[in-house]
Design an enzyme around this catalytic site. Sequence first.
Site, PDB file in Angstrom:
ATOM      1  N   THR A 183      -9.573   4.896   0.081  1.00 28.61           N
ATOM      2  CA  THR A 183      -9.750   3.463   0.312  1.00 28.61           C
ATOM      3  C   THR A 183     -10.525   3.195   1.588  1.00 28.61           C
ATOM      4  O   THR A 183     -11.156   2.148   1.741  1.00 28.61           O
ATOM      5  CB  THR A 183      -8.375   2.767   0.365  1.00 28.61           C
ATOM      6  OG1 THR A 183      -7.685   3.039  -0.854  1.00 28.61           O
ATOM      7  CG2 THR A 183      -8.498   1.273   0.548  1.00 28.61           C
ATOM      8  N   TYR A 213      -2.972  16.193  -0.248  1.00 27.14           N
ATOM      9  CA  TYR A 213      -3.454  14.997  -0.926  1.00 27.14           C
ATOM     10  C   TYR A 213      -3.791  15.394  -2.358  1.00 27.14           C
ATOM     11  O   TYR A 213      -4.768  16.097  -2.600  1.00 27.14           O
ATOM     12  CB  TYR A 213      -4.688  14.481  -0.189  1.00 27.14           C
ATOM     13  CG  TYR A 213      -5.199  13.109  -0.572  1.00 27.14           C
ATOM     14  CD1 TYR A 213      -4.650  12.356  -1.596  1.00 27.14           C
ATOM     15  CD2 TYR A 213      -6.273  12.559   0.130  1.00 27.14           C
ATOM     16  CE1 TYR A 213      -5.134  11.104  -1.921  1.00 27.14           C
ATOM     17  CE2 TYR A 213      -6.773  11.295  -0.176  1.00 27.14           C
ATOM     18  CZ  TYR A 213      -6.203  10.579  -1.207  1.00 27.14           C
ATOM     19  OH  TYR A 213      -6.697   9.337  -1.526  1.00 27.14           O
ATOM     20  N   LYS A 236       0.914  13.386  -0.425  1.00 27.92           N
ATOM     21  CA  LYS A 236       0.474  12.072  -0.910  1.00 27.92           C
ATOM     22  C   LYS A 236       0.016  12.275  -2.339  1.00 27.92           C
ATOM     23  O   LYS A 236      -1.005  12.914  -2.591  1.00 27.92           O
ATOM     24  CB  LYS A 236      -0.660  11.508  -0.061  1.00 27.92           C
ATOM     25  CG  LYS A 236      -1.173  10.162  -0.576  1.00 27.92           C
ATOM     26  CD  LYS A 236      -2.392   9.698   0.195  1.00 27.92           C
ATOM     27  CE  LYS A 236      -2.849   8.322  -0.261  1.00 27.92           C
ATOM     28  NZ  LYS A 236      -3.494   8.304  -1.580  1.00 27.92           N
TER      29      LYS A 236
END
Length: 311
Positions: A50, A138, A166
């Site tokens: 993001t 991630y 994550k």
Amino acid sequence: MTLPALLTGVIPPVCTPLTPDNEVDTASLRRLVDHLVDGGVTGLFVLGSTSEAAYLPDRHRETVVRTVVRHVAGQLPVLAGAIDMTTPRVLDHVRTAGAAGADGVVVTAPFYARTHPAEIARHYRLVAEHGGLPVFAYDIPVSVHTKLDADLVLDLAAEGVLAGLKDSSGDDGGLRRVLLGARARPDVSGFSVLTGSETTVDAALAMGADGVVPGLGNVDPHGYVRLYRHCRAGDWDLARAEQERLCALFRMVDVGAAERMGRGSSGIGAFKAALHLRGVIGCAVTAPPQVPLTAGEVERVGKHLAAAGLL
């Protein structure tokens, strides 16, 4: 600040405001951090998807980390994405993040060249050994074309290589496998499991996830904090209502015409347009080659904000 033993709560992946000539807009970035802190978030994750990390040159990445760490001034932990193709390049980013004051790093599996699970494990071990910062794996197979295996993640957690995960895989079954495995293994402790899905936070927390990393949290941090608190209090009816409101708001990511742009351009463009409409950032520009939203598409973002009570 030092990371807590277990990172929990709402840790939004911070957008990177840019100027019209594609420099980092540090004034807007500081306002965005204030907006998130005021919303009650428990940590910040810069240089993720993001954040447009893949589009930013190294000097921009360093500027982002330094700006956020200095502005937060120890109020909240700051995680920095160290996302690149291979271990040596990732270690360069980790060292830069450490020098800028980041509290931990978020690292994908290696990509571009095809990798074997043994190479992925070696990658994380080397980053942990030589980087000097806590490492969060991630899991984002849509971007790196590798799904992290639950047993591999848990083994690395047991070794002390990984401080957390994550999970942006969209694989709820895989997420549950990690959560059940962490609960069942006495050699895994202090390991944070965070969901990256904006629209299933209540389900992930009910399964036992420790927190959420929501891109939409840039736009409505208060909403995600309310959702997290409802879940932790066991107020599942209130949690479901808040989650459903956020699901409706999340539909802004689809305002961009599919025949003209990719979903990334539409989603990040919508988040930035919403932040601009809310007066948080000075400009909604996205990094090239992403395609900008039209005026009509931005107007539709505004309608989503109004419907959610944010304008």
